[in-house]
Design a protein around this motif. Sequence first.
Motif, PDB file in Angstrom:
ATOM      1  N   LEU A 228      -6.501   6.299  -0.972  1.00 46.31           N
ATOM      2  CA  LEU A 228      -5.490   5.326  -0.545  1.00 46.31           C
ATOM      3  C   LEU A 228      -4.983   5.625   0.862  1.00 46.31           C
ATOM      4  O   LEU A 228      -4.679   4.703   1.633  1.00 46.31           O
ATOM      5  N   LEU A 229      -4.910   6.897   1.219  1.00 37.86           N
ATOM      6  CA  LEU A 229      -4.418   7.263   2.553  1.00 37.86           C
ATOM      7  C   LEU A 229      -5.349   6.777   3.661  1.00 37.86           C
ATOM      8  O   LEU A 229      -4.906   6.583   4.801  1.00 37.86           O
ATOM      9  N   THR A 230      -6.607   6.591   3.348  1.00 39.07           N
ATOM     10  CA  THR A 230      -7.545   6.112   4.373  1.00 39.07           C
ATOM     11  C   THR A 230      -7.219   4.692   4.832  1.00 39.07           C
ATOM     12  O   THR A 230      -7.718   4.242   5.867  1.00 39.07           O
ATOM     13  N   LYS A 231      -6.373   4.002   4.078  1.00 45.20           N
ATOM     14  CA  LYS A 231      -6.001   2.628   4.438  1.00 45.20           C
ATOM     15  C   LYS A 231      -4.801   2.578   5.378  1.00 45.20           C
ATOM     16  O   LYS A 231      -4.407   1.498   5.817  1.00 45.20           O
ATOM     17  N   PHE A 232      -4.224   3.754   5.685  1.00 46.09           N
ATOM     18  CA  PHE A 232      -3.075   3.797   6.597  1.00 46.09           C
ATOM     19  C   PHE A 232      -3.583   3.975   8.029  1.00 46.09           C
ATOM     20  O   PHE A 232      -4.092   5.042   8.381  1.00 46.09           O
ATOM     21  N   PRO A 233      -3.417   2.978   8.889  1.00 48.85           N
ATOM     22  CA  PRO A 233      -3.939   3.088  10.263  1.00 48.85           C
ATOM     23  C   PRO A 233      -3.144   4.047  11.148  1.00 48.85           C
ATOM     24  O   PRO A 233      -3.613   4.439  12.217  1.00 48.85           O
TER      25      PRO A 233
ATOM     26  N   LYS B 278       0.837  -1.210   0.000  1.00 50.62           N
ATOM     27  CA  LYS B 278       0.000   0.000   0.000  1.00 50.62           C
ATOM     28  C   LYS B 278       0.869   1.257   0.000  1.00 50.62           C
ATOM     29  O   LYS B 278       0.562   2.245  -0.681  1.00 50.62           O
ATOM     30  N   LEU B 279       1.957   1.206   0.749  1.00 50.96           N
ATOM     31  CA  LEU B 279       2.866   2.343   0.807  1.00 50.96           C
ATOM     32  C   LEU B 279       3.578   2.533  -0.531  1.00 50.96           C
ATOM     33  O   LEU B 279       3.788   3.666  -0.986  1.00 50.96           O
TER      34      LEU B 279
ATOM     35  N   LEU C 143       3.092   8.570   7.851  1.00 45.91           N
ATOM     36  CA  LEU C 143       2.795   9.931   8.304  1.00 45.91           C
ATOM     37  C   LEU C 143       3.532  10.967   7.457  1.00 45.91           C
ATOM     38  O   LEU C 143       2.977  12.010   7.103  1.00 45.91           O
ATOM     39  N   THR C 144       4.769  10.663   7.124  1.00 48.70           N
ATOM     40  CA  THR C 144       5.580  11.617   6.359  1.00 48.70           C
ATOM     41  C   THR C 144       5.024  11.826   4.955  1.00 48.70           C
ATOM     42  O   THR C 144       4.869  12.966   4.498  1.00 48.70           O
ATOM     43  N   ILE C 145       4.710  10.732   4.276  1.00 51.16           N
ATOM     44  CA  ILE C 145       4.217  10.887   2.903  1.00 51.16           C
ATOM     45  C   ILE C 145       2.813  11.482   2.889  1.00 51.16           C
ATOM     46  O   ILE C 145       2.475  12.277   1.996  1.00 51.16           O
ATOM     47  N   ALA C 146       2.009  11.154   3.893  1.00 47.89           N
ATOM     48  CA  ALA C 146       0.665  11.739   3.961  1.00 47.89           C
ATOM     49  C   ALA C 146       0.755  13.249   4.172  1.00 47.89           C
ATOM     50  O   ALA C 146       0.023  14.025   3.543  1.00 47.89           O
ATOM     51  N   ARG C 147       1.666  13.662   5.048  1.00 47.62           N
ATOM     52  CA  ARG C 147       1.854  15.103   5.274  1.00 47.62           C
ATOM     53  C   ARG C 147       2.315  15.792   3.994  1.00 47.62           C
ATOM     54  O   ARG C 147       1.815  16.868   3.640  1.00 47.62           O
TER      55      ARG C 147
END
Length: 267
Positions: free
Chosen positions: A37-42, A4-5, A58-62
């Motif tokens: 896709l970010l919603t799948k990151f807990p 996923k990442l 967290l880093t890539i989402a930011r």
Amino acid sequence: MDPKLVEVTQLFERFKAAFVRNDFGACTDLLSHLKVLLTKFPSLPPSYEETPNAVQELTIARDIYEHAVVLSVKTEDQDAFERDFFQLKPFYTDTCGIIPPSPQEYPILGLNLLRLLVQNRIAEFHTELELLPQSALENPCIKHAVELEQSFMEGAYNRVLSARQTVPHDTYVYFLDLLAKTVRDEIAGCSEKAYDYLSINNAKKILMFSTDQELSEYITEEHPEWEIKNGCVFFQKAKESQPCKEIPALQLINQTLSYARELERIV
């Protein structure tokens, strides 16, 4: 690496490539997919689960949300800016000690302050300012927004209009242009009420234009009721188009007396 990442990373690279090409339509489509896709990151807000890939997630989402904020400025979408900023903000306030600070944090926080100022949301401006640490006030991006708000509140419109020349970040230009237009419109409205006419030189000085052409274009686009002739800008036509309303004095007096009688009865 987590599949996923990997998928998010690859898609984000495509987003950044489109962003560099100024292909904002493609960016918008890719951003929508990335957000899903970010919603799948807990590990992301509000859960903040401690997973093996939490730091990377967290880093890539930011980074994605920071790009989303800048994209909203590029596309001049203030509603999208607000949505993306509020999605980004928890990464600045709640992930300290988990991921390193972002170099884009203060530019984006300052950009949000500028947006609130442009939208005349002064109370929210000061609320956001109070939430910042004291050290943040010395950051050029935050300081620029604070000084701009002070100038705006003081009525020092010349400083507001000249602030575009000293922007600390290129993304600030969009909101500063909006603010400059608001200020010019306010000055123009006051000018046409205070004067019958102004010389072109004085009109340029008051409205902070450097050339006759800029003044002429502004009048054509924003105030077609004004008239330029004999080296002057005449506002009389605008005044004539706004007839004075007659105040119904007798009716107001009767209403006031009626209210007074009713109050006497109540007492």
